[in-house]
Design a protein around this motif. Structure first.
Motif, PDB file in Angstrom:
ATOM      1  N   PRO A 157       0.688  -0.897  -0.034  1.00  0.00           N
ATOM      2  CA  PRO A 157       0.136   0.326   0.126  1.00  0.00           C
ATOM      3  C   PRO A 157       1.357   1.440   0.184  1.00  0.00           C
ATOM      4  O   PRO A 157       1.706   0.905   0.368  1.00  0.00           O
ATOM      5  N   PHE A 158       0.250   2.688  -0.906  1.00  0.00           N
ATOM      6  CA  PHE A 158       1.459   3.821  -0.945  1.00  0.00           C
ATOM      7  C   PHE A 158       0.891   4.603   0.313  1.00  0.00           C
ATOM      8  O   PHE A 158      -0.406   4.838   0.331  1.00  0.00           O
ATOM      9  N   SER A 159       1.744   4.751   0.840  1.00  0.00           N
ATOM     10  CA  SER A 159       2.350   5.870   2.124  1.00  0.00           C
ATOM     11  C   SER A 159       3.282   6.860   1.248  1.00  0.00           C
ATOM     12  O   SER A 159       4.435   6.643   1.268  1.00  0.00           O
ATOM     13  N   ALA A 160       2.748   8.370   1.101  1.00  0.00           N
ATOM     14  CA  ALA A 160       3.400   9.652   0.059  1.00  0.00           C
ATOM     15  C   ALA A 160       5.063   9.472   1.241  1.00  0.00           C
ATOM     16  O   ALA A 160       4.503   9.934   2.691  1.00  0.00           O
ATOM     17  N   SER A 161       5.528   9.804   0.250  1.00  0.00           N
ATOM     18  CA  SER A 161       7.589  10.320   1.781  1.00  0.00           C
ATOM     19  C   SER A 161       6.608  11.885   2.303  1.00  0.00           C
ATOM     20  O   SER A 161       5.871  12.953   1.630  1.00  0.00           O
ATOM     21  N   GLU A 162       6.953  11.703   3.780  1.00  0.00           N
ATOM     22  CA  GLU A 162       6.329  12.973   4.537  1.00  0.00           C
ATOM     23  C   GLU A 162       7.743  14.022   3.361  1.00  0.00           C
ATOM     24  O   GLU A 162       7.324  15.638   3.127  1.00  0.00           O
ATOM     25  N   ASP A 163       8.924  14.409   3.101  1.00  0.00           N
ATOM     26  CA  ASP A 163       9.611  15.155   2.561  1.00  0.00           C
ATOM     27  C   ASP A 163       9.253  15.206   1.622  1.00  0.00           C
ATOM     28  O   ASP A 163      10.425  15.686   0.695  1.00  0.00           O
ATOM     29  N   ARG A 164       7.778  14.685   0.460  1.00  0.00           N
ATOM     30  CA  ARG A 164       8.145  15.146  -0.815  1.00  0.00           C
ATOM     31  C   ARG A 164       8.305  16.266  -1.792  1.00  0.00           C
ATOM     32  O   ARG A 164       8.248  16.108  -2.764  1.00  0.00           O
ATOM     33  N   TYR A 165       7.568  17.553  -0.756  1.00  0.00           N
ATOM     34  CA  TYR A 165       8.203  18.301  -1.168  1.00  0.00           C
ATOM     35  C   TYR A 165       9.457  19.319  -0.778  1.00  0.00           C
ATOM     36  O   TYR A 165       9.579  20.649  -1.753  1.00  0.00           O
ATOM     37  N   ASP A 166       9.915  18.324  -0.618  1.00  0.00           N
ATOM     38  CA  ASP A 166      11.189  19.301   0.209  1.00  0.00           C
ATOM     39  C   ASP A 166      12.345  19.079  -0.989  1.00  0.00           C
ATOM     40  O   ASP A 166      13.796  20.821  -1.259  1.00  0.00           O
ATOM     41  N   ASN A 167      12.603  18.990  -2.009  1.00  0.00           N
ATOM     42  CA  ASN A 167      13.865  19.022  -2.709  1.00  0.00           C
ATOM     43  C   ASN A 167      13.472  19.067  -4.196  1.00  0.00           C
ATOM     44  O   ASN A 167      13.845  19.526  -5.605  1.00  0.00           O
ATOM     45  N   MET A 168      11.506  19.417  -4.738  1.00  0.00           N
ATOM     46  CA  MET A 168      11.665  20.017  -5.717  1.00  0.00           C
ATOM     47  C   MET A 168      10.825  21.357  -6.270  1.00  0.00           C
ATOM     48  O   MET A 168      11.218  22.207  -4.443  1.00  0.00           O
TER      49      MET A 168
END
Length: 338
Positions: free
Chosen positions: A11-22
């Motif tokens: 099951p997918f759970s998005a990374s909490e830091d997904r917006y840090d490097n974009m």
């Protein structure tokens, strides 16, 4: 769509830091920020493609802060299948994140038989969006595009159809693709009078295809319209893929619809080798430099990447580590390209 063993995917759970490097950039004079890299589903999401791979591509992209997914009614093959695959993945993995996603689709190329399944009539555009929403399991898309200019339908009718989609709540914003500078200016004026701003233009744009520099970018900048450049790597030519020959799994060998082997001439390869040397001196591969080269212009809101492997997403995101060019680098690139 080919499935290996989707039940084995966790099951997918998005990374909490997904917006840090974009990085995110304002889309024209709107309230929308777009990731500077967006993911296109033009290839690798049809029924003949591997569903598990498509699922991993979308998961990986979202975990890298790529929250803009670009589709069209006829992406596949067959037509409509990319939207169907996306709808399945959305339901399985991304439904809880719908409000974080910018989902776009388009209509304008041939989709079904008869006189109402192509081009720019209100009949076609409204029906196509209804079909797209059903395939994806959505109540609305964030952006709905007129995929190409219909020379035989009044522009007022095509833009009126886009406006109607917004008024009906089926799209939040509207865009156009591959319109000339003159038609873009007219489309913007028509939509402005109707009360629906023209959010974005999606043109083909890369180092080898620079038609947008002959007026279109000026219109976009002057009128506050965002842009999303597609085919930034010239169907894979602006990579190091063909420097040592023609790999069997390359687009030129597998799919001649958009890139034929004979189009990659010795003259083009010589330019690619010289560009690759500049990229290496910058600490990048050629694909990364080609993306950075587009993003040097603030009128480019985002660049549309197409990938077949998750590693390509990581490689593309690394381009953001060096978006600056020296005057000397730009001069050398211009000398090669002219």
């Amino acid at each position: 769509m080919r499935t290996n063993n989707s039940t084995s995917i966790k099951p997918f759970s998005a990374s909490e830091d997904r917006y840090d490097n974009m990085q995110y950039r304002r889309c024209g004079n709107s309230g929308i920020l777009l990731p500077v890299l967006s993911l296109g589903l033009w290839h690798n999401f049809g029924h003949s493609d591997d569903f598990d791979n498509a699922r991993n591509l979308l998961r990986t992209a979202f975990n890298q802060g790529i929250c803009h997914f670009d589709l069209a009614n006829n992406y596949g093959p067959p037509y409509g299948s990319a939207e169907e695959s996306f709808g399945r993945i959305l339901k399985l993995d991304l439904a809880n994140y719908r409000d974080e996603l910018m989902i776009s689709t388009k209509a304008g190329w041939d989709m079904w038989p008869g006189p109402y399944g192509d081009l720019g009539s209100k009949k076609y555009l409204i029906a196509s969006l209804d079909q797209s929403l059903k395939r994806m399991g959505l109540d609305y898309v964030d952006i709905f595009y007129s995929h190409r200019r219909d020379p035989d339908t009044p522009l007022e009718e095509t833009m009126g159809a886009l406006h109607q989609c917004v008024q009906q709540g089926k799209a939040l914003y509207v865009g156009i693709s591959q319109y000339s500078a003159e038609d873009t200016d007219r489309a913007h004026a028509i939509l402005k009078d109707l009360g629906t701003p023209l959010l974005i233009h999606q043109p083909r744009y890369n180092m080898f295809d620079r038609w947008v520099e002959n007026g279109l970018l000026d219109v976009l900048g002057n009128e506050g319209i965002g842009s999303i450049a597609f085919s930034p790597l010239h169907q894979g030519v602006l990579t190091n893929k063909y420097l040592e020959g023609f790999p069997k799994d390359s687009r030129a060998m597998k799919d001649g619809r958009y890139l034929k082997k004979e189009q990659i001439t010795s003259e083009i390869l010589e330019k690619v080798k010289k560009l690759n040397a500049i990229a290496e001196a910058r600490g990048q591969n050629l694909a990364q430099m080609a993306l950075a080269w587009l993003l040097k212009d603030e009128r480019v809101s985002t660049v549309l990447i197409g990938v077949s492997k998750t590693q390509q997403i990581f490689d593309n995101v690394k381009a953001l580590e060096n978006l600056a060019f020296t005057t000397n680098e730009l001069d050398k690139i211009e000398e090669i390209l002219k």
